[in-house]
Design a protein around this motif. Structure first.
Motif, PDB file in Angstrom:
ATOM      1  N   ASP A  54     -12.096  18.683 -56.424  1.00 46.22           N
ATOM      2  CA  ASP A  54     -11.540  19.633 -55.463  1.00 46.22           C
ATOM      3  C   ASP A  54     -12.644  20.539 -54.914  1.00 46.22           C
ATOM      4  OD1 ASP A  54      -9.548  20.833 -53.963  1.00 46.22           O
ATOM      5  OD2 ASP A  54      -8.778  22.049 -55.611  1.00 46.22           O
ATOM      6  N   LEU A  55     -13.511  21.015 -55.793  1.00 43.75           N
ATOM      7  CA  LEU A  55     -14.631  21.863 -55.365  1.00 43.75           C
ATOM      8  C   LEU A  55     -15.554  21.108 -54.416  1.00 43.75           C
ATOM      9  CD1 LEU A  55     -16.334  24.502 -55.658  1.00 43.75           C
ATOM     10  CD2 LEU A  55     -17.511  23.342 -57.535  1.00 43.75           C
ATOM     11  N   LEU A  56     -15.913  19.873 -54.761  1.00 41.02           N
ATOM     12  CA  LEU A  56     -16.801  19.082 -53.903  1.00 41.02           C
ATOM     13  C   LEU A  56     -16.179  18.822 -52.539  1.00 41.02           C
ATOM     14  CD1 LEU A  56     -18.315  16.462 -56.371  1.00 41.02           C
ATOM     15  CD2 LEU A  56     -19.518  18.328 -55.214  1.00 41.02           C
ATOM     16  N   SER A  57     -14.853  18.695 -52.509  1.00 38.56           N
ATOM     17  CA  SER A  57     -14.167  18.488 -51.238  1.00 38.56           C
ATOM     18  C   SER A  57     -14.275  19.720 -50.348  1.00 38.56           C
ATOM     19  CB  SER A  57     -12.699  18.153 -51.462  1.00 38.56           C
ATOM     20  OG  SER A  57     -12.597  16.924 -52.132  1.00 38.56           O
ATOM     21  N   GLU A  58     -14.370  20.900 -50.958  1.00 35.51           N
ATOM     22  CA  GLU A  58     -14.475  22.134 -50.186  1.00 35.51           C
ATOM     23  C   GLU A  58     -15.902  22.441 -49.747  1.00 35.51           C
ATOM     24  OE1 GLU A  58     -12.706  25.540 -51.964  1.00 35.51           O
ATOM     25  OE2 GLU A  58     -10.722  24.637 -52.001  1.00 35.51           O
ATOM     26  N   ILE A  59     -16.866  21.988 -50.533  1.00 36.14           N
ATOM     27  CA  ILE A  59     -18.260  22.270 -50.198  1.00 36.14           C
ATOM     28  C   ILE A  59     -18.705  21.231 -49.180  1.00 36.14           C
ATOM     29  CG2 ILE A  59     -20.623  22.401 -51.057  1.00 36.14           C
ATOM     30  CD1 ILE A  59     -19.486  22.913 -53.823  1.00 36.14           C
ATOM     31  N   THR A  60     -18.895  21.645 -47.967  1.00 33.28           N
ATOM     32  CA  THR A  60     -19.362  20.704 -46.957  1.00 33.28           C
ATOM     33  C   THR A  60     -20.713  21.152 -46.459  1.00 33.28           C
ATOM     34  OG1 THR A  60     -18.282  21.886 -45.159  1.00 33.28           O
ATOM     35  CG2 THR A  60     -17.019  20.122 -46.206  1.00 33.28           C
ATOM     36  N   ALA A  61     -21.567  20.201 -46.282  1.00 35.41           N
ATOM     37  CA  ALA A  61     -22.911  20.509 -45.795  1.00 35.41           C
ATOM     38  C   ALA A  61     -22.860  21.102 -44.394  1.00 35.41           C
ATOM     39  CB  ALA A  61     -23.759  19.237 -45.806  1.00 35.41           C
ATOM     40  N   ALA A  62     -21.863  20.707 -43.613  1.00 36.57           N
ATOM     41  CA  ALA A  62     -21.779  21.202 -42.240  1.00 36.57           C
ATOM     42  C   ALA A  62     -21.613  22.717 -42.188  1.00 36.57           C
ATOM     43  CB  ALA A  62     -20.644  20.518 -41.499  1.00 36.57           C
ATOM     44  N   GLY A  63     -21.132  23.313 -43.259  1.00 38.86           N
ATOM     45  CA  GLY A  63     -20.980  24.762 -43.306  1.00 38.86           C
ATOM     46  C   GLY A  63     -22.259  25.491 -43.660  1.00 38.86           C
ATOM     47  N   THR A  64     -23.303  24.757 -44.004  1.00 36.06           N
ATOM     48  CA  THR A  64     -24.574  25.353 -44.390  1.00 36.06           C
ATOM     49  C   THR A  64     -25.547  25.278 -43.220  1.00 36.06           C
ATOM     50  OG1 THR A  64     -24.224  24.556 -46.630  1.00 36.06           O
ATOM     51  CG2 THR A  64     -26.450  25.231 -46.081  1.00 36.06           C
ATOM     52  N   PRO A  65     -26.061  26.422 -42.774  1.00 28.61           N
ATOM     53  CA  PRO A  65     -27.007  26.379 -41.651  1.00 28.61           C
ATOM     54  C   PRO A  65     -28.263  25.588 -42.015  1.00 28.61           C
ATOM     55  CG  PRO A  65     -26.385  28.648 -42.196  1.00 28.61           C
ATOM     56  CD  PRO A  65     -25.821  27.756 -43.260  1.00 28.61           C
ATOM     57  N   LEU A  66     -28.729  24.791 -41.073  1.00 28.75           N
ATOM     58  CA  LEU A  66     -29.951  24.026 -41.286  1.00 28.75           C
ATOM     59  C   LEU A  66     -31.166  24.882 -40.952  1.00 28.75           C
ATOM     60  CD1 LEU A  66     -29.013  20.609 -39.672  1.00 28.75           C
ATOM     61  CD2 LEU A  66     -29.465  21.041 -42.086  1.00 28.75           C
ATOM     62  N   PRO A  67     -32.240  24.733 -41.720  1.00 31.44           N
ATOM     63  CA  PRO A  67     -33.471  25.426 -41.339  1.00 31.44           C
ATOM     64  C   PRO A  67     -33.989  24.838 -40.029  1.00 31.44           C
ATOM     65  CG  PRO A  67     -33.869  23.930 -43.182  1.00 31.44           C
ATOM     66  CD  PRO A  67     -32.393  23.916 -42.912  1.00 31.44           C
ATOM     67  N   ASP A  68     -34.649  25.642 -39.229  1.00 25.97           N
ATOM     68  CA  ASP A  68     -35.171  25.167 -37.949  1.00 25.97           C
ATOM     69  C   ASP A  68     -36.493  25.873 -37.665  1.00 25.97           C
ATOM     70  OD1 ASP A  68     -35.436  23.841 -35.563  1.00 25.97           O
ATOM     71  OD2 ASP A  68     -33.901  25.001 -34.504  1.00 25.97           O
ATOM     72  N   SER A  69     -37.495  25.529 -38.466  1.00 28.57           N
ATOM     73  CA  SER A  69     -38.806  26.170 -38.325  1.00 28.57           C
ATOM     74  C   SER A  69     -39.672  25.486 -37.271  1.00 28.57           C
ATOM     75  CB  SER A  69     -39.544  26.157 -39.671  1.00 28.57           C
ATOM     76  OG  SER A  69     -39.916  24.824 -40.002  1.00 28.57           O
ATOM     77  N   GLY A  70     -39.252  24.291 -36.848  1.00 29.78           N
ATOM     78  CA  GLY A  70     -40.085  23.510 -35.936  1.00 29.78           C
ATOM     79  C   GLY A  70     -41.003  22.554 -36.684  1.00 29.78           C
ATOM     80  N   ASP A  71     -40.977  22.609 -38.005  1.00 29.48           N
ATOM     81  CA  ASP A  71     -41.801  21.751 -38.861  1.00 29.48           C
ATOM     82  C   ASP A  71     -40.848  20.936 -39.732  1.00 29.48           C
ATOM     83  OD1 ASP A  71     -43.329  20.651 -40.943  1.00 29.48           O
ATOM     84  OD2 ASP A  71     -44.572  22.427 -41.190  1.00 29.48           O
ATOM     85  N   LEU A  72     -40.704  19.636 -39.421  1.00 30.84           N
ATOM     86  CA  LEU A  72     -39.738  18.788 -40.125  1.00 30.84           C
ATOM     87  C   LEU A  72     -39.986  18.772 -41.626  1.00 30.84           C
ATOM     88  CD1 LEU A  72     -37.369  16.813 -40.148  1.00 30.84           C
ATOM     89  CD2 LEU A  72     -39.027  14.971 -39.751  1.00 30.84           C
ATOM     90  N   GLU A  73     -41.225  18.620 -42.036  1.00 30.47           N
ATOM     91  CA  GLU A  73     -41.511  18.559 -43.478  1.00 30.47           C
ATOM     92  C   GLU A  73     -41.064  19.841 -44.175  1.00 30.47           C
ATOM     93  OE1 GLU A  73     -45.203  18.051 -46.637  1.00 30.47           O
ATOM     94  OE2 GLU A  73     -45.536  17.522 -44.549  1.00 30.47           O
TER      95      GLU A  73
END
Length: 150
Positions: A54-73
């Motif tokens: 149930d917890l894993l079903s609620e935790i979605t990656a889409a709700g977590t902001p992605l880093p965007d530093s301009g450096d993929l690595e």
């Protein structure tokens, strides 16, 4: 999972997962740490695996902001540091482990990892748009390579 009543339960489940100790995910331990009576856990989820699914079903990656530093690595390292370390994942004990994985938990974990891969692939697509990554590379496969050992 009802947010107010089970926030302590969610925290206990997360802590149990991150500890790497399979005993930390027992209903008794989860109940003790969360303050949610074990009969409530059994009545609502039937097991700690059910609560975890149930917890894993609620935790979605889409709700977590992605880093965007301009450096993929750098961005992928940041994402990887948010994930559990492969050296800290729960160890299976033959005496305590079921013969077959819980299908509900297996399905929830699969959906979680799939959402993580698809969401994080946006970092690769951004790098492709900037011209720093080969445009023929499949974004999901880059992230699958990163998360595969986990």
């Amino acid at each position: 999972m009802a947010a107010a009543q089970t926030s302590g339960l969610a925290a206990a489940l997360r802590e149990g997962l991150e500890s790497g100790d399979p005993c930390a995910l027992s209903v008794d331990r989860i109940s003790q740490q969360s303050g949610v009576h074990k009969t409530t856990i059994y009545r609502r989820w039937m097991s700690s695996e059910g609560a975890l699914a149930d917890l894993l079903s609620e935790i979605t990656a889409a709700g977590t902001p992605l880093p965007d530093s301009g450096d993929l690595e750098k961005d992928l390292r940041t994402v990887a540091q948010r994930l559990p370390s492969p050296t800290r994942r729960p160890r299976r004990s033959s005496a305590k482990s079921p013969q077959a994985p819980n299908p509900v938990l297996k399905d929830a974990a699969g959906r979680f990892w799939s959402s993580l891969v698809h969401h994080t692939a946006e970092n690769v697509r951004r790098a492709q748009q900037r011209g720093t990554v080969d445009p023929t590379v499949t974004a999901d496969s880059v992230v699958e390579t990163l998360t595969g050992p986990l």
